[in-house]
Design a protein around this motif. Structure first.
Motif, mmCIF file in Angstrom:
data_model
loop_
_atom_site.group_PDB
_atom_site.id
_atom_site.type_symbol
_atom_site.label_atom_id
_atom_site.label_comp_id
_atom_site.label_asym_id
_atom_site.label_seq_id
_atom_site.Cartn_x
_atom_site.Cartn_y
_atom_site.Cartn_z
ATOM 1 N N GLY A 41 0.549 -1.342 -7.914
ATOM 2 C CA GLY A 41 1.487 -0.439 -7.255
ATOM 3 C C GLY A 41 2.856 -1.076 -7.047
ATOM 4 O O GLY A 41 3.892 -0.440 -7.263
ATOM 5 N N THR A 42 2.867 -2.337 -6.651
ATOM 6 C CA THR A 42 4.145 -3.002 -6.366
ATOM 7 C C THR A 42 5.010 -3.067 -7.620
ATOM 8 O O THR A 42 6.200 -2.739 -7.588
ATOM 9 C CB THR A 42 3.885 -4.432 -5.832
ATOM 10 N N ASP A 62 5.193 7.571 -5.102
ATOM 11 C CA ASP A 62 4.158 6.543 -5.021
ATOM 12 C C ASP A 62 2.866 7.262 -4.627
ATOM 13 O O ASP A 62 2.731 7.749 -3.503
ATOM 14 C CB ASP A 62 4.589 5.513 -3.973
ATOM 15 N N SER A 106 -2.434 2.292 -8.197
ATOM 16 C CA SER A 106 -3.013 0.949 -8.093
ATOM 17 C C SER A 106 -4.536 1.064 -8.132
ATOM 18 O O SER A 106 -5.117 1.880 -7.419
ATOM 19 C CB SER A 106 -2.565 0.334 -6.762
ATOM 20 N N HIS A 114 -6.949 -1.107 -7.181
ATOM 21 C CA HIS A 114 -7.818 -1.679 -6.140
ATOM 22 C C HIS A 114 -7.957 -0.793 -4.902
ATOM 23 O O HIS A 114 -8.751 -1.074 -4.022
ATOM 24 C CB HIS A 114 -7.378 -3.102 -5.768
ATOM 25 N N LYS A 115 -7.181 0.315 -4.863
ATOM 26 C CA LYS A 115 -7.340 1.251 -3.746
ATOM 27 C C LYS A 115 -8.431 2.284 -4.053
ATOM 28 O O LYS A 115 -8.786 3.086 -3.209
ATOM 29 C CB LYS A 115 -6.030 2.007 -3.475
HETATM 30 C C1 LIG Z 1 1.535 3.276 -0.789
HETATM 31 C C2 LIG Z 1 1.393 1.940 -1.436
HETATM 32 N N1 LIG Z 1 2.228 1.604 -2.425
HETATM 33 C C3 LIG Z 1 2.143 0.422 -3.056
HETATM 34 C C4 LIG Z 1 1.199 -0.511 -2.700
HETATM 35 C C5 LIG Z 1 1.121 -1.795 -3.434
HETATM 36 O O1 LIG Z 1 0.099 -1.752 -4.393
HETATM 37 P P1 LIG Z 1 -0.483 -3.109 -5.035
HETATM 38 O O2 LIG Z 1 -1.282 -3.775 -3.979
HETATM 39 O O3 LIG Z 1 -1.307 -2.645 -6.192
HETATM 40 O O4 LIG Z 1 0.683 -3.921 -5.480
HETATM 41 C C6 LIG Z 1 0.306 -0.214 -1.641
HETATM 42 C C7 LIG Z 1 -0.655 -1.229 -1.157
HETATM 43 O O5 LIG Z 1 -0.900 -1.335 0.040
HETATM 44 C C8 LIG Z 1 0.402 1.051 -1.010
HETATM 45 O O6 LIG Z 1 -0.438 1.407 -0.026
#
Ligand SMILES: Cc1ncc(COP(=O)(O)O)c(C=O)c1O
Length: 386
Positions: free
Chosen positions: A71-72, A174, A197, A199-200
């Motif tokens: 996600g990041t 997002d 992402s 892992h969620k």
């Molecule tokens: C809404 C949201 N965006 C982005 C991220 C980041 O994702 P990643 O951990 O895969 O980098 C998270 C993780 O907590 C998230 O909850």
């Protein structure tokens, strides 16, 4: 002691079915997908199958799916890559986005980019009307999340996408916290980019998707090899991609059952907390109508002062119960959550908050145990505060 895990918005365990799909690509099928030999081709085929599968699940085209490290990276790639070359200098977002959106946006301020923050209401929601009023001829991109990771508020992204489309401004959302909890269909919603992402959703860590609608102006952000059609360099994470594809498939196939399970646990928790704590208990963000898996609550002392949420979390941890005091990605920092302060809660209130986030294997018995433990801990904390 087995832990009781209520921190699924931070991360989820790997589903055994996902592990089974990944295992061959962690062991015998280890080829680099860019290699021309047979092992390489096996990996390449697995990646393209995953891309097709994910595209189908999102109602997108395979060419619109780019694999990233999560996600990041997807958020960074959008914020930095969609403003480049546009000649425009404005990003519209909100102060309660994930830091993966806010921090890259802030970093662009040094390069003369202006950020317009739309103010969410007390439930954490931004309206399409606000977006419409904020868009100007300088707007390069609008980025607003689907589901907020701390309070579970849901933005009306279909309506927001529509006003963006009318103004010819690309819209990114997002969707890290909505996949597997709320249906996401890129054609129906009409966004130009989204972030996912694995892992969620019971997939592996370190893998995600960036969806970019064909024809959307976007400059690749991470450059290197020719992987992902030169849109994201780096040796492909084949086991991760295969795992993500399986996790997405399960998340979509089982969404209805899982979401109603999360809803029922959330309702049950609110009812029990209401009964036990009455005036002292407060739901941060939407009490009803939010995402099914997230419940953010504050505990206030009779004089309305907040209790120490960090202490609450540590005491629950001693009892073997895992919750979060905000976004796990920022824990370690002691300042109040930017999301809770962003919806107008004062510092005391923010600091007394914990996030409970539900998963597939949680039960009502576990919720009852959590509430009972909370009662004992809060009694002790109140006695100490008094
Ligand atoms: C809404 C949201 N965006 C982005 C991220 C980041 O994702 P990643 O951990 O895969 O980098 C998270 C993780 O907590 C998230 O909850």
């Amino acid at each position: 002691m087995d832990s009781i895990y209520f921190d699924h918005a931070a991360t989820t365990p790997l589903d055994k079915r996902v592990l089974d799909a990944m295992t061959p690509f962690l062991t015998e099928n280890y080829g680099n997908a860019n290699s021309a030999h047979q092992l390489g081709r096996t990996s390449k085929v697995a990646i393209e199958d995953a891309r097709e599968n994910i595209a189908k699940l999102l109602n997108a085209e395979p060419s619109e799916i780019i694999f990233t490290s999560g996600g990041t990276e997807s958020d960074n790639a959008v914020i930095k890559g969609m403003i480049t070359g546009t000649g425009k200098n404005e990003i519209i977002t909100s102060p309660i986005e994930h830091h993966a959106v806010l921090h890259p946006a802030e970093s662009l301020e040094n390069e003369g980019i202006t950020i317009k923050y739309l103010e969410p209401n007390e439930e954490g929601i931004i309206t399409a009307e606000q977006v419409k009023n904020a868009i100007s001829e300088n707007t390069a991109i609008v980025s607003l999340m689907h589901v907020n990771n701390e309070i579970g508020s849901i933005n009306p992204i279909k309506e927001i996408a529509e006003v963006c489309r009318e103004s010819g401004v690309p819209f990114h959302s997002d969707t890290v916290q909505s996949i597997g909890k709320i249906p996401v269909d890129v054609k129906e919603f009409g966004m130009d980019a989204l972030s996912i992402s694995a892992h969620k959703i019971y997939g592996p860590k370190g893998i995600g998707v960036l969806y970019v609608k064909n024809g959307t102006p976007w400059e690749p952000w991470l450059q290197g090899g020719s992987q992902e059609r030169k849109r994201r360099g780096g040796t492909s994470n084949v086991p991760g991609i295969v795992g993500l594809s399986k996790a997405m498939e399960l998340a979509v196939d089982e969404l209805e059952n899982n979401a109603s399970h999360y809803y029922s646990l959330r309702e049950f928790a609110i009812q029990q907390l209401d009964e036990k704590f009455d005036e002292q208990f407060y739901v941060n963000g939407p009490r009803n109508g939010g995402a099914p898996h997230i419940l953010n609550v504050a505990f206030l002392s009779p004089d309305e002062k907040g209790l120490d949420g960090e202490m609450l979390l540590l005491n629950l941890d001693i009892e073997g119960i895992c919750v979060s005091n905000g976004s796990a990605c920022t824990s370690g920092a002691t300042e109040p959550s930017h999301v809770l302060s962003g919806i107008g809660l004062n510092q005391d209130h923010c600091n007394s908050s914990i996030r409970i986030s539900f998963g597939k294997h949680n039960t009502k018995e576990e919720v009852t145990l959590l509430v009972n433990k909370l009662e004992g801990i809060l009694d002790r904390m109140l006695a100490m505060a008094g």
